[in-house]
Write an enzyme that holds these catalytic residues in place. Structure first.
Site, PDB file in Angstrom:
ATOM      1  N   ASN A  26      11.027 -25.351 -66.845  1.00 31.90           N
ATOM      2  CA  ASN A  26       9.577 -25.320 -66.646  1.00 31.90           C
ATOM      3  C   ASN A  26       9.294 -24.544 -65.059  1.00 31.90           C
ATOM      4  O   ASN A  26       9.583 -25.096 -64.075  1.00 31.90           O
ATOM      5  CB  ASN A  26       8.866 -26.495 -66.570  1.00 31.90           C
ATOM      6  CG  ASN A  26       7.528 -26.214 -65.988  1.00 31.90           C
ATOM      7  OD1 ASN A  26       6.765 -25.142 -66.086  1.00 31.90           O
ATOM      8  ND2 ASN A  26       7.048 -27.622 -65.777  1.00 31.90           N
ATOM      9  N   TRP A  27       9.130 -23.482 -64.989  1.00 30.24           N
ATOM     10  CA  TRP A  27       8.741 -22.483 -63.720  1.00 30.24           C
ATOM     11  C   TRP A  27       7.977 -23.070 -63.039  1.00 30.24           C
ATOM     12  O   TRP A  27       7.730 -22.583 -61.767  1.00 30.24           O
ATOM     13  CB  TRP A  27       9.053 -21.086 -63.879  1.00 30.24           C
ATOM     14  CG  TRP A  27      10.273 -20.368 -64.569  1.00 30.24           C
ATOM     15  CD1 TRP A  27      11.465 -21.129 -65.015  1.00 30.24           C
ATOM     16  CD2 TRP A  27      10.567 -19.128 -64.671  1.00 30.24           C
ATOM     17  NE1 TRP A  27      12.341 -20.321 -65.455  1.00 30.24           N
ATOM     18  CE2 TRP A  27      11.847 -19.098 -65.329  1.00 30.24           C
ATOM     19  CE3 TRP A  27       9.795 -18.115 -64.626  1.00 30.24           C
ATOM     20  CZ2 TRP A  27      12.379 -17.988 -65.833  1.00 30.24           C
ATOM     21  CZ3 TRP A  27      10.482 -16.877 -64.843  1.00 30.24           C
ATOM     22  CH2 TRP A  27      11.446 -16.568 -65.628  1.00 30.24           C
ATOM     23  N   LYS A  28       6.942 -23.563 -63.647  1.00 30.77           N
ATOM     24  CA  LYS A  28       5.624 -23.946 -62.789  1.00 30.77           C
ATOM     25  C   LYS A  28       4.972 -22.700 -62.298  1.00 30.77           C
ATOM     26  O   LYS A  28       5.224 -21.647 -62.759  1.00 30.77           O
ATOM     27  CB  LYS A  28       5.928 -25.160 -61.889  1.00 30.77           C
ATOM     28  CG  LYS A  28       6.596 -26.190 -62.330  1.00 30.77           C
ATOM     29  CD  LYS A  28       6.570 -27.264 -61.476  1.00 30.77           C
ATOM     30  CE  LYS A  28       7.551 -28.780 -62.292  1.00 30.77           C
ATOM     31  NZ  LYS A  28       7.219 -29.912 -61.412  1.00 30.77           N
ATOM     32  N   GLY A  55      12.617 -28.900 -63.980  1.00 31.69           N
ATOM     33  CA  GLY A  55      11.734 -28.398 -63.127  1.00 31.69           C
ATOM     34  C   GLY A  55      12.026 -27.229 -62.016  1.00 31.69           C
ATOM     35  O   GLY A  55      13.021 -26.271 -62.372  1.00 31.69           O
ATOM     36  N   GLY A  56      12.436 -28.157 -60.933  1.00 25.17           N
ATOM     37  CA  GLY A  56      13.248 -27.516 -59.811  1.00 25.17           C
ATOM     38  C   GLY A  56      14.462 -26.877 -59.895  1.00 25.17           C
ATOM     39  O   GLY A  56      14.570 -25.662 -59.447  1.00 25.17           O
ATOM     40  N   SER A 104      13.701 -34.665 -62.320  1.00 26.24           N
ATOM     41  CA  SER A 104      15.016 -34.516 -61.418  1.00 26.24           C
ATOM     42  C   SER A 104      16.272 -34.356 -62.046  1.00 26.24           C
ATOM     43  O   SER A 104      17.166 -34.864 -61.623  1.00 26.24           O
ATOM     44  CB  SER A 104      14.868 -35.697 -60.187  1.00 26.24           C
ATOM     45  OG  SER A 104      13.780 -35.629 -59.587  1.00 26.24           O
ATOM     46  N   HIS A 106       1.645 -31.555 -69.251  1.00 28.48           N
ATOM     47  CA  HIS A 106       2.419 -31.998 -68.256  1.00 28.48           C
ATOM     48  C   HIS A 106       1.609 -32.820 -67.444  1.00 28.48           C
ATOM     49  O   HIS A 106       0.473 -32.568 -67.031  1.00 28.48           O
ATOM     50  CB  HIS A 106       2.982 -30.630 -67.619  1.00 28.48           C
ATOM     51  CG  HIS A 106       3.996 -30.917 -66.615  1.00 28.48           C
ATOM     52  ND1 HIS A 106       3.724 -31.396 -65.537  1.00 28.48           N
ATOM     53  CD2 HIS A 106       5.442 -30.507 -66.603  1.00 28.48           C
ATOM     54  CE1 HIS A 106       4.897 -31.467 -64.564  1.00 28.48           C
ATOM     55  NE2 HIS A 106       5.875 -30.974 -65.581  1.00 28.48           N
ATOM     56  N   GLU A 113       1.390 -32.715 -64.264  1.00 25.57           N
ATOM     57  CA  GLU A 113       0.513 -31.958 -63.214  1.00 25.57           C
ATOM     58  C   GLU A 113      -0.830 -31.514 -63.853  1.00 25.57           C
ATOM     59  O   GLU A 113      -1.743 -31.444 -63.153  1.00 25.57           O
ATOM     60  CB  GLU A 113       1.416 -30.827 -62.861  1.00 25.57           C
ATOM     61  CG  GLU A 113       2.344 -31.543 -61.782  1.00 25.57           C
ATOM     62  CD  GLU A 113       3.767 -30.315 -61.667  1.00 25.57           C
ATOM     63  OE1 GLU A 113       3.833 -29.289 -62.264  1.00 25.57           O
ATOM     64  OE2 GLU A 113       4.898 -31.102 -61.290  1.00 25.57           O
ATOM     65  N   GLY A 124      10.124 -34.241 -59.522  1.00 27.87           N
ATOM     66  CA  GLY A 124       9.894 -33.449 -58.271  1.00 27.87           C
ATOM     67  C   GLY A 124      10.273 -34.330 -57.143  1.00 27.87           C
ATOM     68  O   GLY A 124      10.172 -33.961 -55.950  1.00 27.87           O
ATOM     69  N   GLU A 136       8.627 -37.760 -69.360  1.00 24.47           N
ATOM     70  CA  GLU A 136       8.763 -37.282 -67.824  1.00 24.47           C
ATOM     71  C   GLU A 136       8.181 -38.355 -67.181  1.00 24.47           C
ATOM     72  O   GLU A 136       6.683 -38.193 -66.979  1.00 24.47           O
ATOM     73  CB  GLU A 136       8.247 -36.011 -67.856  1.00 24.47           C
ATOM     74  CG  GLU A 136       9.009 -34.769 -68.384  1.00 24.47           C
ATOM     75  CD  GLU A 136       8.637 -33.532 -67.911  1.00 24.47           C
ATOM     76  OE1 GLU A 136       9.619 -33.043 -67.268  1.00 24.47           O
ATOM     77  OE2 GLU A 136       7.309 -33.058 -67.421  1.00 24.47           O
TER      78      GLU A 136
HETATM   79  C1  PEP Z   1       8.800 -30.821 -64.489  1.00 20.37           C
HETATM   80  O1  PEP Z   1       7.956 -30.739 -63.968  1.00 20.37           O
HETATM   81  O2  PEP Z   1       8.634 -30.707 -65.850  1.00 20.37           O
HETATM   82  C2  PEP Z   1      10.352 -31.565 -63.956  1.00 20.37           C
HETATM   83  C3  PEP Z   1      11.005 -32.125 -64.614  1.00 20.37           C
HETATM   84  O3  PEP Z   1      10.266 -31.237 -62.557  1.00 20.37           O
HETATM   85  P1  PEP Z   1      11.684 -31.682 -61.832  1.00 20.37           P
HETATM   86  O4  PEP Z   1      12.990 -31.175 -62.576  1.00 20.37           O
HETATM   87  O5  PEP Z   1      11.590 -30.773 -60.524  1.00 20.37           O
HETATM   88  O6  PEP Z   1      11.501 -32.878 -61.441  1.00 20.37           O
END
Ligand code: PEP
Length: 263
Positions: free
Chosen positions: A13-15, A242-243, A221, A105, A107, A181, A175
């Site tokens: 997920n590039w956001k 994500g990151g 994470s 999600h 967010e 994050g 999640e």
């Molecule tokens: C996400 O936003 O779906 C996510 C899992 O982010 P991260 O891996 O950065 O925690």
């Protein structure tokens, strides 16, 4: 292919990161980083979720270079067309050959006030257009303390699946909000406990075939150093990243590492 018959899915997920030019470089580099005999097999499915403005470019590149990645959008409208300024229809995503769309999600729930009912309407919109919804659920730390580890995710998934055909193709992503994050990763046992509870919801709402083939991802994470510990859990079928999905070598290591452990 995993022992349970579900091909693991590693989804990035590039956001709101990487414009369409950066997307080209990223996808090409990732493809090269994975370009060995193993990558051509079906032991893992790789999917990227770029911003809307990158989708056409990513689709053209994947198509032209026969890159074995799936791709999808990070959101869609509950509506199919009309006077909804700024919204994107599932019909448009489907025409761009998106296979997936992330829905609910945390967010979106937090910053755009998406309720469980909006999430459910978006799941319906995705299915109307042949997109596989990646339905995100998860609890905040406060909710975990108040109602335990599974209640919020189970309730969110139950609402999201209301009215969904029993044979629907879906993906679920657990999640925990407190792990997104933050670097504060859930333990594999915590992830398994919730994913097992989600598996029971699937068994209740879907027919036996659909429930058995539905993949449940862990997200929060995930890195190359911890992905294998999640993939060893029986009800975790992949990761939503994500990151770490924005760093080619790290994302490639996540994809490769879980393949090497042979889950
Ligand atoms: C996400 O936003 O779906 C996510 C899992 O982010 P991260 O891996 O950065 O925690």
């Amino acid at each position: 292919m995993a022992v349970n018959g579900r091909t693991p899915l590693i989804a990035g997920n590039w956001k709101m990161n990487l414009d369409h030019l950066q997307a080209v470089a990223f996808v090409q580099k990732l493809h090269w980083a994975l370009k060995d005999a193993k990558h051509e097999d079906d032991s893992v499915e790789v999917a990227v979720f770029p911003p809307f403005t990158d989708l056409r470019t990513v689709q053209t590149l994947i198509d032209a270079d026969k890159i074995p990645f799936a791709f999808g959008a990070q959101d869609l409208s509950t509506h199919d067309s009309g006077a909804y300024t700024g919204e994107i229809s599932g019909a448009f995503l489907s025409k761009l050959q998106c296979g997936y769309v992330i829905i609910g999600h945390s967010e979106r729930r937090q910053y755009h006030h998406e309720t469980d009912e909006v999430v459910a309407a978006k799941v319906q919109a995705a299915l109307r257009h042949g997109l596989v919804p990646v339905i995100c659920v998860g609890e905040t730390l406060e909710q975990r303390e108040e109602s335990g580890p599974t209640a919020v995710s189970v309730a969110q998934l139950e609402v999201a699946l209301e009215g969904v055909p029993a044979s629907a193709d879906i993906v679920v992503a657990y999640e925990p909000v407190w792990a997104i994050g933050t670097g504060q990763v859930a333990s594999p046992e915590q992830a398994q406990e919730v994913c097992a509870a989600l598996r029971a919801v699937l068994a209740d709402k879907l027919d036996a075939d659909a429930a058995a083939r539905t993949r449940i991802l862990y997200g929060g994470s995930v890195k190359s150093s911890n992905v294998a510990s999640f993939m060893r859990e029986p009800d975790v079928d992949g990761a939503l990243v994500g990151g770490a999905s924005l760093v080619v070598d790290e994302f490639a290591a996540i994809i490769r590492y879980q393949k090497h452990v042979g889950v």
